[in-house]
Design a protein around this motif. Structure first.
Motif, PDB file in Angstrom:
ATOM      1  N   ASP A 228       8.283  27.053  43.174  1.00 26.92           N
ATOM      2  CA  ASP A 228       9.146  27.719  42.193  1.00 26.92           C
ATOM      3  C   ASP A 228       8.899  27.285  40.748  1.00 26.92           C
ATOM      4  OD1 ASP A 228      10.205  25.179  42.154  1.00 26.92           O
ATOM      5  OD2 ASP A 228      12.147  25.741  42.996  1.00 26.92           O
ATOM      6  N   GLY A 229       8.024  26.307  40.510  1.00 24.09           N
ATOM      7  CA  GLY A 229       7.744  25.863  39.144  1.00 24.09           C
ATOM      8  C   GLY A 229       8.831  25.019  38.516  1.00 24.09           C
ATOM      9  N   ARG A 230       9.830  24.631  39.296  1.00 23.35           N
ATOM     10  CA  ARG A 230      10.899  23.760  38.780  1.00 23.35           C
ATOM     11  C   ARG A 230      10.610  22.310  39.152  1.00 23.35           C
ATOM     12  NH1 ARG A 230      16.712  26.445  40.465  1.00 23.35           N
ATOM     13  NH2 ARG A 230      16.551  28.409  39.287  1.00 23.35           N
ATOM     14  N   TYR A 231      10.977  21.397  38.254  1.00 26.84           N
ATOM     15  CA  TYR A 231      10.888  19.973  38.551  1.00 26.84           C
ATOM     16  C   TYR A 231      12.197  19.495  39.160  1.00 26.84           C
ATOM     17  CZ  TYR A 231       6.598  19.748  35.829  1.00 26.84           C
ATOM     18  OH  TYR A 231       5.317  19.940  35.380  1.00 26.84           O
ATOM     19  N   GLY A 232      12.086  18.636  40.164  1.00 24.66           N
ATOM     20  CA  GLY A 232      13.258  17.975  40.710  1.00 24.66           C
ATOM     21  C   GLY A 232      13.477  16.632  40.028  1.00 24.66           C
ATOM     22  N   TYR A 233      14.578  15.984  40.396  1.00 25.75           N
ATOM     23  CA  TYR A 233      14.870  14.678  39.802  1.00 25.75           C
ATOM     24  C   TYR A 233      15.665  13.831  40.785  1.00 25.75           C
ATOM     25  CZ  TYR A 233      19.811  15.816  39.161  1.00 25.75           C
ATOM     26  OH  TYR A 233      21.128  16.128  39.390  1.00 25.75           O
ATOM     27  N   ASP A 253      17.911  15.519  43.932  1.00 27.80           N
ATOM     28  CA  ASP A 253      18.048  16.976  43.827  1.00 27.80           C
ATOM     29  C   ASP A 253      16.674  17.556  43.514  1.00 27.80           C
ATOM     30  OD1 ASP A 253      18.620  19.633  43.241  1.00 27.80           O
ATOM     31  OD2 ASP A 253      20.312  19.192  41.912  1.00 27.80           O
ATOM     32  N   ASN A 254      16.103  18.317  44.461  1.00 28.74           N
ATOM     33  CA  ASN A 254      14.795  18.897  44.180  1.00 28.74           C
ATOM     34  C   ASN A 254      14.881  20.200  43.381  1.00 28.74           C
ATOM     35  OD1 ASN A 254      15.547  20.830  46.099  1.00 28.74           O
ATOM     36  ND2 ASN A 254      13.617  20.729  47.226  1.00 28.74           N
ATOM     37  N   ARG A 255      16.093  20.656  43.069  1.00 29.41           N
ATOM     38  CA  ARG A 255      16.344  21.823  42.217  1.00 29.41           C
ATOM     39  C   ARG A 255      15.568  23.062  42.699  1.00 29.41           C
ATOM     40  NH1 ARG A 255      14.599  21.817  37.318  1.00 29.41           N
ATOM     41  NH2 ARG A 255      16.288  23.108  36.499  1.00 29.41           N
ATOM     42  N   GLY A 256      15.491  23.220  44.000  1.00 27.17           N
ATOM     43  CA  GLY A 256      14.747  24.342  44.552  1.00 27.17           C
ATOM     44  C   GLY A 256      15.404  25.684  44.255  1.00 27.17           C
ATOM     45  N   ASP A 257      14.585  26.671  43.918  1.00 28.50           N
ATOM     46  CA  ASP A 257      15.036  28.043  43.693  1.00 28.50           C
ATOM     47  C   ASP A 257      14.927  28.784  45.019  1.00 28.50           C
ATOM     48  OD1 ASP A 257      15.576  30.611  42.968  1.00 28.50           O
ATOM     49  OD2 ASP A 257      14.001  30.764  41.444  1.00 28.50           O
ATOM     50  N   ARG A 271      19.585  18.522  48.380  1.00 27.72           N
ATOM     51  CA  ARG A 271      20.290  17.541  47.551  1.00 27.72           C
ATOM     52  C   ARG A 271      21.012  16.551  48.449  1.00 27.72           C
ATOM     53  NH1 ARG A 271      23.715  21.973  44.321  1.00 27.72           N
ATOM     54  NH2 ARG A 271      24.206  22.396  46.499  1.00 27.72           N
ATOM     55  N   PHE A 272      21.039  15.298  48.043  1.00 28.35           N
ATOM     56  CA  PHE A 272      21.788  14.321  48.832  1.00 28.35           C
ATOM     57  C   PHE A 272      22.121  13.112  47.968  1.00 28.35           C
ATOM     58  CE2 PHE A 272      17.258  13.482  49.802  1.00 28.35           C
ATOM     59  CZ  PHE A 272      17.142  12.178  49.372  1.00 28.35           C
ATOM     60  N   ASP A 273      23.085  12.334  48.454  1.00 33.27           N
ATOM     61  CA  ASP A 273      23.442  11.035  47.888  1.00 33.27           C
ATOM     62  C   ASP A 273      23.190   9.976  48.949  1.00 33.27           C
ATOM     63  OD1 ASP A 273      24.552  11.889  45.292  1.00 33.27           O
ATOM     64  OD2 ASP A 273      26.080  12.840  46.535  1.00 33.27           O
ATOM     65  N   SER A 274      22.610   8.866  48.533  1.00 34.48           N
ATOM     66  CA  SER A 274      22.313   7.771  49.443  1.00 34.48           C
ATOM     67  C   SER A 274      22.939   6.485  48.909  1.00 34.48           C
ATOM     68  CB  SER A 274      20.796   7.598  49.577  1.00 34.48           C
ATOM     69  OG  SER A 274      20.479   6.461  50.359  1.00 34.48           O
ATOM     70  N   PHE A 275      23.591   5.738  49.804  1.00 33.23           N
ATOM     71  CA  PHE A 275      24.217   4.461  49.455  1.00 33.23           C
ATOM     72  C   PHE A 275      23.782   3.427  50.490  1.00 33.23           C
ATOM     73  CE2 PHE A 275      27.010   7.963  48.366  1.00 33.23           C
ATOM     74  CZ  PHE A 275      27.263   7.739  47.018  1.00 33.23           C
ATOM     75  N   GLY A 276      23.416   2.235  50.036  1.00 31.31           N
ATOM     76  CA  GLY A 276      22.974   1.234  50.980  1.00 31.31           C
ATOM     77  C   GLY A 276      23.203  -0.179  50.491  1.00 31.31           C
ATOM     78  N   ALA A 277      23.202  -1.108  51.442  1.00 33.14           N
ATOM     79  CA  ALA A 277      23.358  -2.526  51.128  1.00 33.14           C
ATOM     80  C   ALA A 277      22.525  -3.344  52.095  1.00 33.14           C
ATOM     81  CB  ALA A 277      24.823  -2.950  51.214  1.00 33.14           C
TER      82      ALA A 277
END
Length: 405
Positions: A228-233, A253-257, A271-277
């Protein structure tokens, strides 16, 4: 058996007045495998969630790995890892990581680090060994298995660390951010096969069969593609306490179209959130806990969220003890996916858990023996698409012998 770690270290190469360190590690991985499963492995196009399926008993190749790392100049390092898995991938041996890392000379308590190339995002608290292998067992948790399957940062990452010692604190704080491309298909394997548990890392130019497609004319999955030519972050924060304990959080977030569907692989919005210890306790006991929650979506929709949306969630807890030359590890994984939009077109649903026990024994600097047992049980509704029962229990025993020099 797993015959691993043929290691050769070139410790110092000298150019002029500077000594630049280079290290090359070669690994050969062979395994004695005993499988109790009614399913074919995903590496064979099945819906099994372990690396080896019901007819894979016997001696198997885990991997051949070559890892090279070292200094180009005092402030610039390189890292390159190549693997062969022997399971019919496109290339006999292929890269899994290749990057440059710049650490400028410090002029304050702040420390900068920038990487460019192809590498793993700082998510896993298990995969700390050479070649991004787990330090505690043969197979990683479901979360970090997925990271090795479908994710690679192909772009740029920079981090900033504030050292606590200069301010009288016993902890350091780091922030990290990245911009990347070539990860638009990320999510397809989780959508079709659900979470898995194994140690197979997808190569940068590698591929896998599609789990629910029985037509050999349909091409395999390619994971690292830009559609899609978009950058993720991604962006995250880490705290390291007393140089031992680690707390980490990251948003991806790979910001996929999702409207882009014309390529070999459609674009997925993942998209996801990751938490770890990771906590280092007395008696050389390590405790790790990690949680991940997010969603993945595909197909055009009026709101841009995706025609089909699947929620994903997984967590694990791990305890490991190093006692002299022995290491004992136990881990519990919980895994869920649920289609929350478009279920009448494709219902992706998984409800499963897994227990893993591993034992490693190091005879000396050259030889290490290991054993690992996995039991993964639960339901995967996608199996009904090809006439299988959604419910299954898979058991795997792997014996390992590792030799290094």
């Amino acid at each position: 058996m797993r015959l691993s770690c043929l290691a050769l270290t070139v410790s110092m190469w000298t150019f002029g007045q500077s000594a630049l360190a280079h290290e090359i590690t070669a690994q050969i991985d062979l395994r004695a495998v005993v499988v109790d499963s009614p399913l074919d492995s995903f590496t064979e196009g099945g819906t099994g969630q372990l690396r080896f399926g019901g007819d894979d008993d016997g001696l198997r190749l885990g991997a051949v790995m070559i890892d090279a790392a070292g200094e180009i100049v005092d402030t610039v390092r390189y890292g390159v890892t190549a693997r062969a898995t022997g399971d019919g991938d496109r290339n006999p041996i292929d890269l899994t990581e290749a990057y440059l890392e710049w650490r400028p000379y410090p002029s304050s308590p702040l420390r900068w680090k920038t990487r460019v190339g192809a590498f793993y995002a700082p998510i896993s608290l298990e995969n700390r060994a050479v070649g991004w292998d787990s330090l505690y067992s043969i197979s990683a948790s479901a979360i970090n298995t997925w990271m090795g399957e479908e994710f690679r940062t192909i772009g740029l990452e920079t981090s900033l660390t504030a050292l606590g010692a200069t301010a009288g604190r016993n902890f350091d704080v780091s922030i990290v951010a990245s911009a990347y491309g070539w990860n638009d298909p990320a999510g397809i394997l989780l959508f079709q096969r659900g979470w898995g548990i194994h140690d197979r890392q997808t190569a940068l130019f590698g591929e896998l069969p599609r789990p629910l497609v029985q037509d050999p004319s349909i091409p395999n999955i390619e994971f690292f593609d830009e559609v899609d030519g978009r950058y993720g972050y991604y962006a995250g924060v880490e705290t390291k306490i007393a140089g031992r304990h680690v707390l980490r959080a990251l948003h991806y977030d790979n910001r996929g179209d999702t409207a882009e569907v014309e390529a070999r692989e459609p674009t997925w919005l993942t998209r996801f959130d990751s938490f770890g210890a990771r906590i280092e306790m007395p008696l050389e006991i390590t405790a790790i806990a990690q949680y991940m929650q997010g969603d993945t979506a595909v197909g055009a929709s009026a709101d841009g969220r995706g025609f089909i949306i699947v929620d994903l969630e997984s967590w694990f807890v791990l305890l490991s003890r190093q006692h002299g030359r022995h290491r004992y590890t136990a881990r519990y994984d919980r895994m869920n996916t649920e289609t929350v939009r478009g279920a009448r077109f494709f219902d992706s649903h998984q409800d499963a858990d897994a227990w893993t026990a591993a034992y490693l024994f190091s005879f000396n600097d050259h030889w290490q023996l290991a054993a690992e047992a996995i039991r993964l049980s639960g339901s995967l509704r996608q199996r009904a698409e090809i006439g299988l029962s959604p419910n299954a229990t898979e058991r795997l025993l792997q014996l390992a012998a590792r030799y290094s020099f």
